[in-house]
Design a protein around this motif. Structure first.
Motif, PDB file in Angstrom:
ATOM      1  N   UNK A   1       1.074  -0.779   0.103  1.00 36.44           N
ATOM      2  CA  UNK A   1      -0.298   0.053   0.152  1.00 36.44           C
ATOM      3  C   UNK A   1       1.011   0.858  -0.017  1.00 36.44           C
ATOM      4  N   UNK A   2       2.042   1.631   0.310  1.00 39.52           N
ATOM      5  CA  UNK A   2       2.393   1.712   1.123  1.00 39.52           C
ATOM      6  C   UNK A   2       4.082   2.670  -0.169  1.00 39.52           C
ATOM      7  N   UNK A   3       3.511   1.397  -1.256  1.00 32.18           N
ATOM      8  CA  UNK A   3       5.125   1.361  -2.234  1.00 32.18           C
ATOM      9  C   UNK A   3       5.587   2.607  -2.455  1.00 32.18           C
ATOM     10  N   UNK A   4       6.550   2.854  -3.169  1.00 33.29           N
ATOM     11  CA  UNK A   4       6.898   4.591  -2.976  1.00 33.29           C
ATOM     12  C   UNK A   4       6.809   4.531  -4.943  1.00 33.29           C
ATOM     13  N   UNK A   5       5.353   4.606  -5.524  1.00 31.09           N
ATOM     14  CA  UNK A   5       4.935   4.407  -7.029  1.00 31.09           C
ATOM     15  C   UNK A   5       5.936   5.610  -7.715  1.00 31.09           C
ATOM     16  N   UNK A   6       6.035   6.909  -7.669  1.00 30.28           N
ATOM     17  CA  UNK A   6       5.898   7.385  -8.436  1.00 30.28           C
ATOM     18  C   UNK A   6       6.596   8.684  -8.006  1.00 30.28           C
ATOM     19  N   UNK A   7       8.669   8.833  -9.265  1.00 31.15           N
ATOM     20  CA  UNK A   7       9.032   9.284  -8.481  1.00 31.15           C
ATOM     21  C   UNK A   7       9.180  10.808  -9.001  1.00 31.15           C
ATOM     22  N   UNK A   8       8.672  11.596  -8.663  1.00 30.53           N
ATOM     23  CA  UNK A   8       9.069  13.670  -8.895  1.00 30.53           C
ATOM     24  C   UNK A   8      10.277  13.990  -8.300  1.00 30.53           C
ATOM     25  N   UNK A   9      10.887  14.370  -9.612  1.00 26.98           N
ATOM     26  CA  UNK A   9      12.581  13.956  -9.147  1.00 26.98           C
ATOM     27  C   UNK A   9      12.931  16.115 -10.143  1.00 26.98           C
ATOM     28  N   UNK A  10      13.404  16.402  -9.186  1.00 26.72           N
ATOM     29  CA  UNK A  10      13.825  17.762 -10.339  1.00 26.72           C
ATOM     30  C   UNK A  10      14.584  17.504 -11.892  1.00 26.72           C
ATOM     31  N   UNK A  11      14.048  18.582 -12.185  1.00 22.93           N
ATOM     32  CA  UNK A  11      14.650  18.672 -13.731  1.00 22.93           C
ATOM     33  C   UNK A  11      16.042  18.254 -14.009  1.00 22.93           C
ATOM     34  N   UNK A  12      17.070  18.778 -13.462  1.00 24.14           N
ATOM     35  CA  UNK A  12      18.214  18.884 -13.459  1.00 24.14           C
ATOM     36  C   UNK A  12      19.264  18.005 -13.444  1.00 24.14           C
ATOM     37  N   UNK A  13      18.712  16.970 -11.947  1.00 26.60           N
ATOM     38  CA  UNK A  13      18.847  15.772 -12.118  1.00 26.60           C
ATOM     39  C   UNK A  13      18.425  14.657 -12.429  1.00 26.60           C
ATOM     40  N   UNK A  14      17.268  14.859 -13.107  1.00 24.44           N
ATOM     41  CA  UNK A  14      16.345  13.355 -13.862  1.00 24.44           C
ATOM     42  C   UNK A  14      17.563  12.138 -14.774  1.00 24.44           C
ATOM     43  N   UNK A  15      18.338  12.892 -15.206  1.00 24.10           N
ATOM     44  CA  UNK A  15      19.132  12.027 -15.928  1.00 24.10           C
ATOM     45  C   UNK A  15      19.510  10.856 -15.313  1.00 24.10           C
ATOM     46  N   UNK A  16      20.106  12.152 -14.535  1.00 26.16           N
ATOM     47  CA  UNK A  16      21.280  11.050 -13.646  1.00 26.16           C
ATOM     48  C   UNK A  16      20.741  10.000 -12.270  1.00 26.16           C
ATOM     49  N   UNK A  17      19.320  10.221 -11.707  1.00 25.54           N
ATOM     50  CA  UNK A  17      18.565   9.465 -11.034  1.00 25.54           C
ATOM     51  C   UNK A  17      18.252   8.928 -11.844  1.00 25.54           C
ATOM     52  N   UNK A  18      17.197   8.751 -13.102  1.00 25.11           N
ATOM     53  CA  UNK A  18      16.236   7.677 -13.502  1.00 25.11           C
ATOM     54  C   UNK A  18      17.229   6.868 -14.264  1.00 25.11           C
ATOM     55  N   UNK A  19      18.690   7.168 -14.308  1.00 22.51           N
ATOM     56  CA  UNK A  19      19.581   6.433 -15.014  1.00 22.51           C
ATOM     57  C   UNK A  19      20.321   4.967 -14.288  1.00 22.51           C
ATOM     58  N   UNK A  20      20.057   5.729 -12.937  1.00 23.12           N
ATOM     59  CA  UNK A  20      21.074   4.905 -11.316  1.00 23.12           C
ATOM     60  C   UNK A  20      19.945   3.556 -10.787  1.00 23.12           C
ATOM     61  N   UNK A  21      18.461   4.247 -11.304  1.00 23.34           N
ATOM     62  CA  UNK A  21      17.384   3.176 -10.671  1.00 23.34           C
ATOM     63  C   UNK A  21      17.217   2.127 -12.065  1.00 23.34           C
ATOM     64  N   UNK A  22      17.704   2.498 -13.448  1.00 22.58           N
ATOM     65  CA  UNK A  22      17.142   1.638 -14.219  1.00 22.58           C
ATOM     66  C   UNK A  22      18.603   0.330 -14.071  1.00 22.58           C
ATOM     67  N   UNK A  23      19.873   1.421 -13.792  1.00 20.26           N
ATOM     68  CA  UNK A  23      20.370   0.461 -13.116  1.00 20.26           C
ATOM     69  C   UNK A  23      20.692  -1.031 -12.460  1.00 20.26           C
ATOM     70  N   UNK A  24      19.967   0.006 -11.333  1.00 23.60           N
ATOM     71  CA  UNK A  24      19.607  -0.909  -9.884  1.00 23.60           C
ATOM     72  C   UNK A  24      18.791  -2.029 -10.870  1.00 23.60           C
ATOM     73  N   UNK A  25      17.648  -1.651 -11.448  1.00 23.89           N
ATOM     74  CA  UNK A  25      16.379  -2.434 -11.983  1.00 23.89           C
ATOM     75  C   UNK A  25      16.572  -3.687 -12.461  1.00 23.89           C
ATOM     76  N   UNK A  26      18.215  -3.377 -13.200  1.00 25.84           N
ATOM     77  CA  UNK A  26      18.730  -3.956 -14.070  1.00 25.84           C
ATOM     78  C   UNK A  26      19.423  -5.213 -13.369  1.00 25.84           C
ATOM     79  N   UNK A  27      19.759  -5.479 -11.729  1.00 24.31           N
ATOM     80  CA  UNK A  27      20.543  -6.297 -11.390  1.00 24.31           C
ATOM     81  C   UNK A  27      19.435  -7.281 -10.504  1.00 24.31           C
ATOM     82  N   UNK A  28      18.349  -6.823 -10.582  1.00 26.78           N
ATOM     83  CA  UNK A  28      16.894  -7.595 -10.100  1.00 26.78           C
ATOM     84  C   UNK A  28      17.157  -8.649 -10.334  1.00 26.78           C
ATOM     85  N   UNK A  29      17.112 -10.281  -9.807  1.00 29.37           N
ATOM     86  CA  UNK A  29      16.908 -11.790 -10.054  1.00 29.37           C
ATOM     87  C   UNK A  29      15.557 -12.022  -9.292  1.00 29.37           C
TER      88      UNK A  29
END
Ligand code: NAD
Length: 472
Positions: free
Chosen positions: A279-307
């Motif tokens: 119920x409390x899943x953090x399902x919306x990422x609201x990110x300042x546009x100046x750090x959008x690319x860096x943060x989203x790239x990091x999250x994608x890398x993290x998701x890519x390692x998931x088994x």
């Protein structure tokens, strides 16, 4: 295969019909479940009413001792309970182990808390002795969701019985086994028969019967906003109080000065835990546009390692609870999301289970279904903001208001955001706090009303009686 049956007045009770408990990791049956209905609910409520007379008269110190013994029994059987939970829900075994430990902690916490839960004296005048008593409501009904069966059971039932109520629990259709095991263990630990009863069955049958039963003095409901409203209507017919713990669409709000490495770790965990069915899943990422690319790239890398794999294999990500839930998640990935899916978006085939890949969807229309509705899968949507006002507008822009997190090193900004965010809990530079047993929990808006957890739950399950005595 052993059948899972209702547990009423200290005994297993069979029902005329059964249904199959399906293992979401494989699609195979884990065994039959008693399909309880109005008869079983009535039997359970009467047993709770009978037990209630002596249970509420027991001294708090003795109730405290019994609750602590229930916690001991849950801890002793933690591994067995975790395996049942992992099979029923598909969640990774280590998450189920953590859930079992938290479930035990609720019984220990409320066992201790009840020892220090008092009424007040009110200095009205020299001649009038005025005081309040916190009295139990009588029989409490608890209708639970399938995503955290053990935690939801304990967080509702432990404060209810600690304060002298007797409980009737309707576990979710999909996950009945740990609720029955808890009731058996509570009896073994010394809770008298009838204090804690479980009716297994289908929501529209057993759940509806419990919501409408005239002998139930309070209903605690954990589930969807739609069903919660139905349950609250049924309770309103007989003026019974209700606590509603409903859905969420919780935002993670990241400012440019945040520690992005740390934020990424929490952002990924808050949407991957229990395959996003939180119920409390953090399902919306609201990110300042100046750090959008860096943060989203990091999250994608993290998701890519998931088994990914069955709960008992204890991979990072288990299946969704059912084929129906998997289909529901898929329906959000439609025409509107084309070209915006940065990773995932598919249902991998793993041994006949109901899996969904970790998914990031960028630049969604904030008014669209995917940005507004609870998906209940490992899917995070992304939107950017330019300033504090826009962040607040986006964060508060859904009908839900359960949790929110702010990521910043500016302490003044963090407190301003905490005040302006519509949410039952706000986290700063973290998300969740272990089990959160001690922290009042519940929603604003369509996320529900009333509070569970923490000391506030003792107020939820009691009512105040004021007594005034003329001393002259
Ligand atoms: P659901 O509403 O379908 O079912 C919840 C419970 O209600 C189940 O036990 C079900 O059998 C019962 N039920 C179904 N129909 C009923 C009826 N007509 N009358 C009475 N009872 C009925 O929800 P779900 O799909 O099992 O759970 C997922 C939802 O629960 C999500 O929205 C999630 O956010 C929410 N949830 C909220 C919290 C919280 O604390 N806020 C915690 C966990 C889950």
């Amino acid at each position: 295969m052993v059948a899972t049956l209702s547990f009423i007045d200290g005994k297993s009770v069979a029902s005329a019909e059964v249904y199959d408990n399906i293992d979401p990791s494989s699609g195979r049956s884990l065994g039959p479940v008693g399909r309880g209905g109005a008869d079983e609910v009535d039997r359970a409520v009467r047993a709770a009413q009978r037990a209630s007379r002596s249970w509420c008269a027991i001294a708090p110190v003795d109730r405290a001792r019994l609750l602590t013994r229930v916690a001991d029994a849950l801890e002793r059987d933690q591994e067995r309970l975790a395996v049942l939970e992992s099979q029923d829900t598909g969640k990774p075994l280590s998450q189920a182990r953590a859930d079992a430990a938290i479930a035990a902690r609720y019984f220990r916490f409320y066992g201790h808390a009840i020892d220090t839960y008092y009424g007040q004296t009110i200095p009205l005048s020299k001649d009038l002795h005025a005081y309040t008593r916190r009295e139990p409501l009588g029989v409490t009904g608890h209708i639970l969701a399938w995503n955290y069966p053990m935690q939801l059971f304990s967080r509702a039932v432990a404060p209810a019985v600690a304060t002298g109520n007797c409980a009737v629990i309707k576990p979710a259709d999909e996950t009945p086994r740990t609720a029955v095991a808890f009731a058996e263990l509570a009896l073994e630990a010394g809770l008298p028969p009838g204090v804690l009863n479980v009716v297994t069955g289908i929501g529209a049958e057993a759940g509806a019967a419990l919501s409408a039963h005239p002998g139930v003095d309070h209903i605690g409901f954990v589930g969807s906003t739609t069903t919660g409203s139905v349950v609250a209507h049924a309770a309103a017919e007989r003026v019974a109080p209700v606590t509603l713990e409903l859905g969420g669409k919780s935002p993670q709000i990241v400012f440019p000065d945040a520690d992005l490495l740390r934020a990424t770790e929490f952002i990924a965990k808050a949407i991957l835990q229990n395959a996003g069915q939180t119920c409390s899943a953090g399902s919306r990422l609201l990110v300042h546009d100046s750090v959008h690319d860096e943060l989203v790239e990091r999250v994608i890398q993290c998701f890519g390692r998931v088994t990914i794999g069955p709960g008992l294999e204890d991979k990072d990500l288990g299946p969704l609870i059912s084929r129906k839930q998997q289909h529901r998640v898929e329906t959000f990935i439609d025409e509107n999301t084309k070209g915006r899916i940065l990773c995932g978006g598919t249902a991998p085939h793993v041994g006949g289970g109901c899996y969904f890949a970790p998914t990031v969807i960028d630049d969604v229309d904030p008014a669209s279904a995917i940005a507004q509705e609870e998906i209940f899968g490992p899917v995070i949507t992304v939107n950017t903001f330019r300033d504090e006002d826009e962040a607040i507008r986006l964060a508060n822009g859904t009908r839900y208001a359960l949790l929110a997190a702010v990521w910043t090193t500016d302490i003044s900004l963090a407190h301003r955001m905490a005040a302006d965010l519509q949410a039952g809990q706000v986290y700063v530079n973290t998300y969740g706090a272990g089990g959160g047993v001690e922290l009042p929990f519940g929603g604003f808006k369509k996320s529900g009303y009333g509070r569970e957890k923490g000391y506030e739950a003792l107020d939820t399950f009691t009512t105040t009686k004021t007594v005034v005595v003329d001393l002259t």
